[in-house]
Scaffold this active site. Structure first.
Site, PDB file in Angstrom:
ATOM      1  N   ASP A  86      -8.274  -7.965   6.793  1.00  0.00           N
ATOM      2  CA  ASP A  86      -9.320  -7.629   7.761  1.00  0.00           C
ATOM      3  C   ASP A  86      -9.712  -6.167   7.720  1.00  0.00           C
ATOM      4  O   ASP A  86      -8.993  -5.311   7.215  1.00  0.00           O
ATOM      5  CB  ASP A  86      -8.813  -7.918   9.174  1.00  0.00           C
ATOM      6  CG  ASP A  86      -7.783  -6.875   9.634  1.00  0.00           C
ATOM      7  OD1 ASP A  86      -6.804  -6.662   8.893  1.00  0.00           O
ATOM      8  OD2 ASP A  86      -7.975  -6.258  10.699  1.00  0.00           O
ATOM      9  N   ARG A 114     -11.378 -11.907   7.716  1.00  0.00           N
ATOM     10  CA  ARG A 114     -10.175 -12.611   7.244  1.00  0.00           C
ATOM     11  C   ARG A 114     -10.515 -13.970   6.643  1.00  0.00           C
ATOM     12  O   ARG A 114      -9.774 -14.500   5.826  1.00  0.00           O
ATOM     13  CB  ARG A 114      -9.197 -12.838   8.404  1.00  0.00           C
ATOM     14  CG  ARG A 114      -8.580 -11.567   8.959  1.00  0.00           C
ATOM     15  CD  ARG A 114      -7.416 -11.920   9.878  1.00  0.00           C
ATOM     16  NE  ARG A 114      -6.988 -10.810  10.705  1.00  0.00           N
ATOM     17  CZ  ARG A 114      -6.120  -9.863  10.318  1.00  0.00           C
ATOM     18  NH1 ARG A 114      -5.599  -9.899   9.120  1.00  0.00           N
ATOM     19  NH2 ARG A 114      -5.767  -8.891  11.133  1.00  0.00           N
ATOM     20  N   ASP A 170       0.859  -1.187   0.000  1.00  0.00           N
ATOM     21  CA  ASP A 170       0.000   0.000   0.000  1.00  0.00           C
ATOM     22  C   ASP A 170       0.899   1.242   0.000  1.00  0.00           C
ATOM     23  O   ASP A 170       1.411   1.627  -1.044  1.00  0.00           O
ATOM     24  CB  ASP A 170      -0.906  -0.092   1.237  1.00  0.00           C
ATOM     25  CG  ASP A 170      -2.022   0.929   1.276  1.00  0.00           C
ATOM     26  OD1 ASP A 170      -2.618   1.191   0.236  1.00  0.00           O
ATOM     27  OD2 ASP A 170      -2.302   1.455   2.371  1.00  0.00           O
TER      28      ASP A 170
HETATM   29  P1  IMP Z   1       1.739  -0.212   3.906  1.00  0.00           P
HETATM   30  O1  IMP Z   1       2.772  -0.249   4.981  1.00  0.00           O
HETATM   31  O2  IMP Z   1       1.006   1.092   3.852  1.00  0.00           O
HETATM   32  O3  IMP Z   1       2.268  -0.644   2.543  1.00  0.00           O
HETATM   33  O4  IMP Z   1       0.590  -1.188   4.332  1.00  0.00           O
HETATM   34  C1  IMP Z   1       0.686  -2.518   4.192  1.00  0.00           C
HETATM   35  C2  IMP Z   1      -0.246  -3.170   5.181  1.00  0.00           C
HETATM   36  O5  IMP Z   1      -1.434  -2.434   5.393  1.00  0.00           O
HETATM   37  C3  IMP Z   1      -0.690  -4.499   4.631  1.00  0.00           C
HETATM   38  O6  IMP Z   1       0.191  -5.523   5.009  1.00  0.00           O
HETATM   39  C4  IMP Z   1      -2.067  -4.660   5.217  1.00  0.00           C
HETATM   40  O7  IMP Z   1      -1.971  -5.287   6.472  1.00  0.00           O
HETATM   41  C5  IMP Z   1      -2.564  -3.265   5.407  1.00  0.00           C
HETATM   42  N1  IMP Z   1      -3.473  -2.869   4.319  1.00  0.00           N
HETATM   43  C6  IMP Z   1      -3.256  -1.980   3.332  1.00  0.00           C
HETATM   44  N2  IMP Z   1      -4.308  -1.855   2.519  1.00  0.00           N
HETATM   45  C7  IMP Z   1      -5.220  -2.718   2.998  1.00  0.00           C
HETATM   46  C8  IMP Z   1      -6.559  -3.073   2.581  1.00  0.00           C
HETATM   47  O8  IMP Z   1      -7.122  -2.587   1.586  1.00  0.00           O
HETATM   48  N3  IMP Z   1      -7.183  -4.004   3.343  1.00  0.00           N
HETATM   49  C9  IMP Z   1      -6.619  -4.574   4.431  1.00  0.00           C
HETATM   50  N4  IMP Z   1      -5.386  -4.289   4.850  1.00  0.00           N
HETATM   51  C10 IMP Z   1      -4.697  -3.366   4.144  1.00  0.00           C
END
Ligand code: IMP
Ligand code: MG
Length: 170
Positions: A155, A161, A99
Site C-alpha cells: 500500500d 493493496r 527494505d
Molecule cells: P523494513 O523494516 O524497512 O525492511 O521495511 C519492511 C516493511 O516496509 C515492509 O514489510 C513493507 O510493509 C514496508 N515497505 C518497504 N518498502 C515498501 C514499498 O516499496 N512499498 C510498500 N511497502 C513497503
C-alpha cells in the site's frame, strides 16, 4: 491508474510464486512447517504462496507496524502477536518487502526467544540497496531497485493493496 508504472505483471508474479512454491516444497520435504504471514502487506503473496506448497503446513498471522502513513520508516511495533506456539516448529516467516531490514530482523529475534526448531524467511521483494541492518531472506521472489512500490498487497497510505500487479508509485 494515474501515477503508477507497472513493474511486474500479474503473470510474472504468478510464475515466480509457483517456482518459489516448488523450491520451498522441496526444501521442507517430510517436514511440517508453520508459515507466518506478516500483515498487512504480505497477505496477498502469502495466500498465493501457500497454495503452491505441496506439504502439510499450519498458518498464523502477525501484524507488525513499521510504515505508518507514507514511505518513511518509523519504529517497529508488534501490533498483533501470534496465536499458536512456535516452540519446536520449523517456522517460515513470509513478508512483503525486505527494505531496511528492521522489520524482519526484529521479528526473527522475537520468534527465536520461543525456541522454534528452525526459522527461515521468505519475502516477495528484496530491495538490497536500501538495507540498514545486515539481514537477508532465505527465499526472495524478486530483487528490485526502484522507488516505492504498491499493489499485490502493498500500500501507500492503505491504498492500492488490491492491484493484482506490482507498480512503482511515481
Ligand atoms: P523494513 O523494516 O524497512 O525492511 O521495511 C519492511 C516493511 O516496509 C515492509 O514489510 C513493507 O510493509 C514496508 N515497505 C518497504 N518498502 C515498501 C514499498 O516499496 N512499498 C510498500 N511497502 C513497503
Ligand atoms: Mg509489511
Amino acid at each position: 491508474m494515474e501515477n503508477l508504472k507497472v513493474i511486474l505483471t500479474e503473470e510474472q508474479i504468478q510464475n515466480r510464486v509457483r517456482e518459489l512454491g516448488e523450491t520451498i516444497t522441496n526444501d521442507y520435504k517430510g517436514k511440517f512447517p508453520h508459515c507466518i504471514c506478516v500483515l498487512k502487506g504480505a497477505n496477498t503473496f502469502f495466500s498465493d504462496l501457500i497454495k503452491r506448497l505441496n506439504l502439510n503446513i499450519t498458518v498464523d498471522f502477525v501484524k507488525i507496524s513499521s510504515y505508518k502513513n507514507g514511505t518513511v520508516s518509523n519504529d517497529i511495533e508488534l501490533v498483533n502477536g501470534l496465536t499458536d506456539a512456535v516452540k519446536d516448529r520449523d517456522v517460515l516467516i513470509v513478508d512483503d518487502v525486505l527494505d531496511s531490514g528492521k522489520t524482519l530482523n526484529y521479528f526473527v529475534d522475537e520468534l527465536k526467544k520461543q525456541r522454534p526448531t528452525s526459522v527461515k524467511t521468505c519475502v516477495f521483494l528484496n530491495k538490497p540497496e536500501r538495507r540498514e541492518i545486515d539481514v537477508s531472506a532465505d527465499y526472495v521472489g524478486f530483487n528490485i531497485n526502484c522507488g516505492f512500490v504498491v499493489g499485490y498487497g502493498m500500500d501507500y497510505a492503505e491504498r492500492f493493496r488490491n492491484l493484482p500487479y506490482l507498480a512503482e508509485l511515481l
